[in-house]
Design an enzyme around this catalytic site. Structure first.
Site, PDB file in Angstrom:
ATOM      1  N   GLY A   1     -20.190  30.179  77.428  1.00 43.10           N
ATOM      2  CA  GLY A   1     -21.222  29.320  78.008  1.00 43.10           C
ATOM      3  C   GLY A   1     -21.536  28.169  77.088  1.00 43.10           C
ATOM      4  O   GLY A   1     -20.646  27.662  76.394  1.00 43.10           O
ATOM      5  N   SER A   2     -22.811  27.785  77.062  1.00 41.45           N
ATOM      6  CA  SER A   2     -23.197  26.583  76.312  1.00 41.45           C
ATOM      7  C   SER A   2     -23.323  26.870  74.815  1.00 41.45           C
ATOM      8  O   SER A   2     -23.543  28.013  74.395  1.00 41.45           O
ATOM      9  CB  SER A   2     -24.535  26.060  76.829  1.00 41.45           C
ATOM     10  OG  SER A   2     -25.544  27.001  76.558  1.00 41.45           O
TER      11      SER A   2
ATOM     12  N   LYS B   1     -24.639  41.133  81.564  1.00 49.31           N
ATOM     13  CA  LYS B   1     -25.789  40.341  82.028  1.00 49.31           C
ATOM     14  C   LYS B   1     -25.218  39.375  83.062  1.00 49.31           C
ATOM     15  O   LYS B   1     -24.436  38.478  82.729  1.00 49.31           O
ATOM     16  CB  LYS B   1     -26.427  39.613  80.838  1.00 49.31           C
ATOM     17  CG  LYS B   1     -27.771  38.988  81.122  1.00 49.31           C
ATOM     18  CD  LYS B   1     -27.621  37.598  81.611  1.00 49.31           C
ATOM     19  CE  LYS B   1     -28.885  36.929  82.040  1.00 49.31           C
ATOM     20  NZ  LYS B   1     -28.552  35.757  82.868  1.00 49.31           N
TER      21      LYS B   1
ATOM     22  N   CYS C   1     -13.077  25.240  80.029  1.00 52.23           N
ATOM     23  CA  CYS C   1     -13.301  25.164  78.582  1.00 52.23           C
ATOM     24  C   CYS C   1     -12.172  24.400  77.898  1.00 52.23           C
ATOM     25  O   CYS C   1     -12.324  23.954  76.766  1.00 52.23           O
ATOM     26  CB  CYS C   1     -13.453  26.551  77.995  1.00 52.23           C
ATOM     27  SG  CYS C   1     -12.393  27.754  78.771  1.00 52.23           S
TER      28      CYS C   1
ATOM     29  N   GLU D   1     -17.746  31.941  73.024  1.00 47.42           N
ATOM     30  CA  GLU D   1     -16.926  30.755  73.248  1.00 47.42           C
ATOM     31  C   GLU D   1     -17.874  29.706  73.795  1.00 47.42           C
ATOM     32  O   GLU D   1     -18.519  29.929  74.817  1.00 47.42           O
ATOM     33  CB  GLU D   1     -15.834  31.096  74.260  1.00 47.42           C
ATOM     34  CG  GLU D   1     -14.838  29.983  74.437  1.00 47.42           C
ATOM     35  CD  GLU D   1     -14.063  30.143  75.719  1.00 47.42           C
ATOM     36  OE1 GLU D   1     -13.579  31.243  76.012  1.00 47.42           O
ATOM     37  OE2 GLU D   1     -13.964  29.132  76.437  1.00 47.42           O
TER      38      GLU D   1
ATOM     39  N   GLY E   1     -25.141  30.159  73.219  1.00 50.76           N
ATOM     40  CA  GLY E   1     -24.243  30.912  72.331  1.00 50.76           C
ATOM     41  C   GLY E   1     -24.827  31.016  70.935  1.00 50.76           C
ATOM     42  O   GLY E   1     -24.826  32.087  70.316  1.00 50.76           O
TER      43      GLY E   1
ATOM     44  N   GLU F   1     -26.633  33.937  86.832  1.00 49.62           N
ATOM     45  CA  GLU F   1     -27.481  33.623  87.979  1.00 49.62           C
ATOM     46  C   GLU F   1     -26.730  32.835  89.064  1.00 49.62           C
ATOM     47  O   GLU F   1     -27.114  32.846  90.225  1.00 49.62           O
ATOM     48  CB  GLU F   1     -28.676  32.800  87.461  1.00 49.62           C
ATOM     49  CG  GLU F   1     -29.890  32.878  88.341  1.00 49.62           C
ATOM     50  CD  GLU F   1     -31.092  32.155  87.726  1.00 49.62           C
ATOM     51  OE1 GLU F   1     -31.169  32.059  86.486  1.00 49.62           O
ATOM     52  OE2 GLU F   1     -31.926  31.679  88.504  1.00 49.62           O
TER      53      GLU F   1
ATOM     54  N   GLU G   1     -19.804  18.009  73.701  1.00 49.28           N
ATOM     55  CA  GLU G   1     -19.117  18.278  74.966  1.00 49.28           C
ATOM     56  C   GLU G   1     -19.892  17.691  76.150  1.00 49.28           C
ATOM     57  O   GLU G   1     -21.100  17.883  76.274  1.00 49.28           O
ATOM     58  CB  GLU G   1     -18.992  19.798  75.158  1.00 49.28           C
ATOM     59  CG  GLU G   1     -18.283  20.205  76.443  1.00 49.28           C
ATOM     60  CD  GLU G   1     -18.233  21.732  76.645  1.00 49.28           C
ATOM     61  OE1 GLU G   1     -17.174  22.235  76.986  1.00 49.28           O
ATOM     62  OE2 GLU G   1     -19.277  22.395  76.464  1.00 49.28           O
TER      63      GLU G   1
HETATM   64  P1  NAP Z   1     -25.545  28.901  79.534  1.00 53.85           P
HETATM   65  O1  NAP Z   1     -26.752  28.115  79.784  1.00 53.85           O
HETATM   66  O2  NAP Z   1     -25.026  28.971  78.178  1.00 53.85           O
HETATM   67  O3  NAP Z   1     -25.809  30.385  80.076  1.00 53.85           O
HETATM   68  C1  NAP Z   1     -24.867  31.427  79.901  1.00 53.85           C
HETATM   69  C2  NAP Z   1     -25.598  32.759  79.939  1.00 53.85           C
HETATM   70  O4  NAP Z   1     -26.451  32.867  78.795  1.00 53.85           O
HETATM   71  C3  NAP Z   1     -26.486  32.926  81.139  1.00 53.85           C
HETATM   72  O5  NAP Z   1     -26.449  34.274  81.549  1.00 53.85           O
HETATM   73  C4  NAP Z   1     -27.846  32.579  80.609  1.00 53.85           C
HETATM   74  O6  NAP Z   1     -28.850  33.207  81.355  1.00 53.85           O
HETATM   75  C5  NAP Z   1     -27.784  33.136  79.219  1.00 53.85           C
HETATM   76  N1  NAP Z   1     -28.690  32.460  78.278  1.00 53.85           N
HETATM   77  C6  NAP Z   1     -29.103  31.178  78.292  1.00 53.85           C
HETATM   78  N2  NAP Z   1     -29.889  30.912  77.226  1.00 53.85           N
HETATM   79  C7  NAP Z   1     -29.971  32.067  76.527  1.00 53.85           C
HETATM   80  C8  NAP Z   1     -30.655  32.440  75.334  1.00 53.85           C
HETATM   81  N3  NAP Z   1     -31.404  31.581  74.653  1.00 53.85           N
HETATM   82  N4  NAP Z   1     -30.527  33.698  74.906  1.00 53.85           N
HETATM   83  C9  NAP Z   1     -29.783  34.605  75.584  1.00 53.85           C
HETATM   84  N5  NAP Z   1     -29.134  34.311  76.714  1.00 53.85           N
HETATM   85  C10 NAP Z   1     -29.220  33.052  77.192  1.00 53.85           C
HETATM   86  O7  NAP Z   1     -24.308  28.405  80.379  1.00 53.85           O
HETATM   87  P2  NAP Z   1     -24.131  28.007  81.903  1.00 53.85           P
HETATM   88  O8  NAP Z   1     -25.340  28.317  82.687  1.00 53.85           O
HETATM   89  O9  NAP Z   1     -22.901  28.640  82.313  1.00 53.85           O
HETATM   90  O10 NAP Z   1     -23.871  26.457  81.865  1.00 53.85           O
HETATM   91  C11 NAP Z   1     -24.677  25.551  81.182  1.00 53.85           C
HETATM   92  C12 NAP Z   1     -23.830  24.674  80.278  1.00 53.85           C
HETATM   93  O11 NAP Z   1     -22.988  25.502  79.472  1.00 53.85           O
HETATM   94  C13 NAP Z   1     -22.856  23.759  80.943  1.00 53.85           C
HETATM   95  O12 NAP Z   1     -23.438  22.584  81.407  1.00 53.85           O
HETATM   96  C14 NAP Z   1     -21.838  23.528  79.863  1.00 53.85           C
HETATM   97  O13 NAP Z   1     -22.297  22.536  78.999  1.00 53.85           O
HETATM   98  C15 NAP Z   1     -21.787  24.813  79.139  1.00 53.85           C
HETATM   99  N6  NAP Z   1     -20.618  25.663  79.480  1.00 53.85           N
HETATM  100  C16 NAP Z   1     -19.522  25.549  78.701  1.00 53.85           C
HETATM  101  C17 NAP Z   1     -18.422  26.335  78.987  1.00 53.85           C
HETATM  102  C18 NAP Z   1     -17.199  26.242  78.139  1.00 53.85           C
HETATM  103  O14 NAP Z   1     -16.278  27.012  78.386  1.00 53.85           O
HETATM  104  N7  NAP Z   1     -17.131  25.385  77.171  1.00 53.85           N
HETATM  105  C19 NAP Z   1     -18.422  27.222  80.056  1.00 53.85           C
HETATM  106  C20 NAP Z   1     -19.576  27.319  80.837  1.00 53.85           C
HETATM  107  C21 NAP Z   1     -20.673  26.531  80.519  1.00 53.85           C
HETATM  108  P3  NAP Z   1     -29.592  32.476  82.600  1.00 53.85           P
HETATM  109  O15 NAP Z   1     -28.547  31.764  83.363  1.00 53.85           O
HETATM  110  O16 NAP Z   1     -30.186  33.613  83.335  1.00 53.85           O
HETATM  111  O17 NAP Z   1     -30.577  31.570  81.971  1.00 53.85           O
END
Ligand code: NAP
Length: 516
Positions: A225-226, A168, A287, A250, A230, A171, A378
């Site tokens: 991701g978040s 997937k 991370c 993660e 997750g 974006e 975080e």
């Molecule tokens: P994210 O919001 O977790 O998105 C990651 C992926 O999951 C994207 O493809 C997103 O799709 C998808 N997604 C979002 N909500 C979902 C749901 N309810 N069900 C299924 N899939 C879903 O992460 P991000 O856009 O990379 O960043 C947002 C926040 O994540 C950051 O501000 C940070 O806090 C955290 N983050 C943490 C780490 C780490 O390593 N600790 C790394 C990256 C990000 P769409 O984008 O198409 O909505």
């Protein structure tokens, strides 16, 4: 609603012109049908054939040349030097799994031959090895457009295990995803892999991600991701489906750094400078960024805090990955600053309009830290919280209250490390990687690495998402009882044609079964 997406460039403060069609329901279904159909033929490929495929992916990625780096730079604002390194790391990972496959020992082949005349009952011939789990769903990560995305560690380890992969796309870097996906598909064609062994889909997260996670044809999930996304995926995959599946997510880690008093007094400036570099590295979007520092409240800690502030003040503002992450940084930083008993030691200007960030350092007491779980949330970006402890006993208690993390660092000289073994033991309970006298950023791709940790750092602390061990996430042991030799996987047959190490009747050997 439009039927396409565009990547937003925080560098250009505009959507990039290229459009990416949102995958239609028919395309999503086709990817799932093809991944399912590809599973058995792909699983039956020899390790060498899969190794050639992975090596070919690395070659195809390199063949994309500077255009790929330029695309990723436009989409993520990450500097070209960082992206060049990350592309190299991605190819290293692919080649590492290829090497693992060429050696073959990873599959844990175990053979217990039949004992027909055993009393009171004969023993059957039993042979087991790791086999692929099925089609894997991988989510591209915003902060690693190469190494944790389309052909990153999750994809590479799943393909190595023999699992088809559906990615997937994130974006934030749709163009980078399209180029890398084309490289993977070209490698699959050149190395005669079954159609459907790899696909990428475009859509908005919750809708597409949830649909795929719910689909019974998906057998495991890799995610970075978040915490929120997750956990949403984890709940779907383990509680809402007819068949629960493993989720390797993660999510969130603030990577505590413990500063023991003697070394802090001895090396105040060096430690402050190393930590300032680590906190601000990649605008804190790693991370393993250190978001939590512990020190004993003494004169050295006061000097250290001042030196850390001075070093952070000298860091130039830098552009973040995307507007959502930038907005979350300012919001989560403000919410930390607004908690009771939090002192803001330094906070740069608000540059959200430019999608930029400066580092921040806050301070609190151990007593308040232990009483306020919200302080462990975080803040994704260059922000860290210094926790001052009355004494070592309070420091130990504060460490014992830490949630699961990817890493834990301890700075100490030999004497104080030895004297505080119990504190180190407590920290180890919470983390996947213990670091001595160094910062947490920088994850080596090697055999011994662990990039994982107890919840909420990940949803499964028993494994790692980096390094050869990651292949096990997408494998499961299968035992063959009294199976005719010709029907056995190559690696369990009597003749050891692949020349791998096997445990035959309790002895590790490369010999054929007949000679044992
Ligand atoms: P994210 O919001 O977790 O998105 C990651 C992926 O999951 C994207 O493809 C997103 O799709 C998808 N997604 C979002 N909500 C979902 C749901 N309810 N069900 C299924 N899939 C879903 O992460 P991000 O856009 O990379 O960043 C947002 C926040 O994540 C950051 O501000 C940070 O806090 C955290 N983050 C943490 C780490 C780490 O390593 N600790 C790394 C990256 C990000 P769409 O984008 O198409 O909505």
């Amino acid at each position: 609603m439009s039927n396409f997406l565009q990547s937003y460039s925080t560098l250009q403060k505009a959507f990039l012109p290229e459009t990416f069609a949102i995958s239609s329901p028919a395309e999503v279904e086709a990817a799932l049908i093809e991944a399912s159909a590809a599973f058995i033929p792909f699983a039956k490929k020899t390790f060498i054939e899969r190794a050639v495929f992975l090596e070919s992916i690395a070659e195809e990625i390199m063949n994309c040349g500077d255009a790929l780096l330029q695309k990723a730079h436009e989409e993520t604002a990450l500097p070209m030097a960082r992206l060049t390194g990350e592309r190299g790391r991605t190819c290293t990972q692919l080649n590492l799994y290829a090497k693992l496959l060429r050696e073959g020992n990873w599959c844990d082949a175990v053979i217990d031959t039949a004992i027909p005349d055993r009393q009171p009952l004969p023993r059957a011939d039993l042979r087991r090895m790791l086999q692929p789990i099925g089609p894997v769903l991988v989510f591209g990560a915003s902060n690693f457009p190469f190494a944790y995305s389309t052909a990153g560690g999750d994809t590479a380890s799943a393909l190595a295990a023999g699992c088809p992969v559906i990615v997937k796309a994130h974006e934030s870097h749709l163009g980078t995803n399209a180029m890398v996906a084309a490289a993977v598909i070209s490698a699959a064609e050149k190395t005669h892999m079954p159609k459907g062994v790899f696909a990428t889909l475009v859509g908005t997260g919750p809708a597409l991600g949830q649909q795929l996670a719910m689909d019974e044809r998906i057998k495991a999930i890799g995610f970075t991701g978040s915490y929120k996304a997750g956990m949403a995926l984890y709940i779907t995959a383990t509680q809402k489906r007819k068949t629960p599946i493993p989720v390797y997510a993660e999510m969130s880690s603030i990577n505590p750094v413990v500063l023991l008093p003697e070394i802090l007094a001895e090396k105040t400036t060096a430690i402050a400078s190393a930590l300032a570099g680590s906190i601000s590295l990649g605008v804190g979007q790693f991370c393993t960024s250190p978001g939590l520092l512990f020190a004993i409240d003494d004169a050295a800690a006061k000097t250290f805090a001042q030196e850390l502030v001075n070093a952070l003040k000298a860091v130039a503002p830098a552009t973040m990955l995307n507007p959502t992450i930038c907005h979350a940084y300012y919001k989560d930083k403000a919410s930390l600053a607004n908690q009771e008993n939090i002192q803001v030691l330094f906070e740069g200007n608000n540059l959200e309009e430019n999608h930029q960030a400066m580092p921040a350092l806050m301070q609190t007491t151990a007593a308040h830290f232990m009483a306020t779980p919200a302080l462990q949330k975080e803040v994704f970006g260059p922000c860290s919280l210094l926790v001052l402890c009355k004494d070592i006993t309070e420091m130990k208690a504060a460490i014992a209250s830490i949630e699961g993390q990817l890493t834990g660092s301890v700075y100490g000289n030999e004497t104080e490390l030895k004297a505080n073994e119990n504190l180190v033991d407590h920290l180890q309970q919470a983390v996947g990687r213990m670091i001595f006298n160094n910062v947490p950023t920088g994850v080596e791709v090697c055999n011994a690495i662990v990039h994982g940790g107890p919840f909420p750092a990940t949803t499964d602390a028993r494994t790692t998402s980096v390094g050869p061990e990651a292949i096990r996430r997408f494998s499961r042991p299968v035992c063959f009882q009294d199976c005719p030799d010709a029907l056995l996987p190559l690696y369990l047959r009597n003749e050891n044609e692949a020349n791998i190490v096997r445990l035959i009747n309790g002895v590790l050997t490369k010999a054929s079964v007949a000679t044992i």
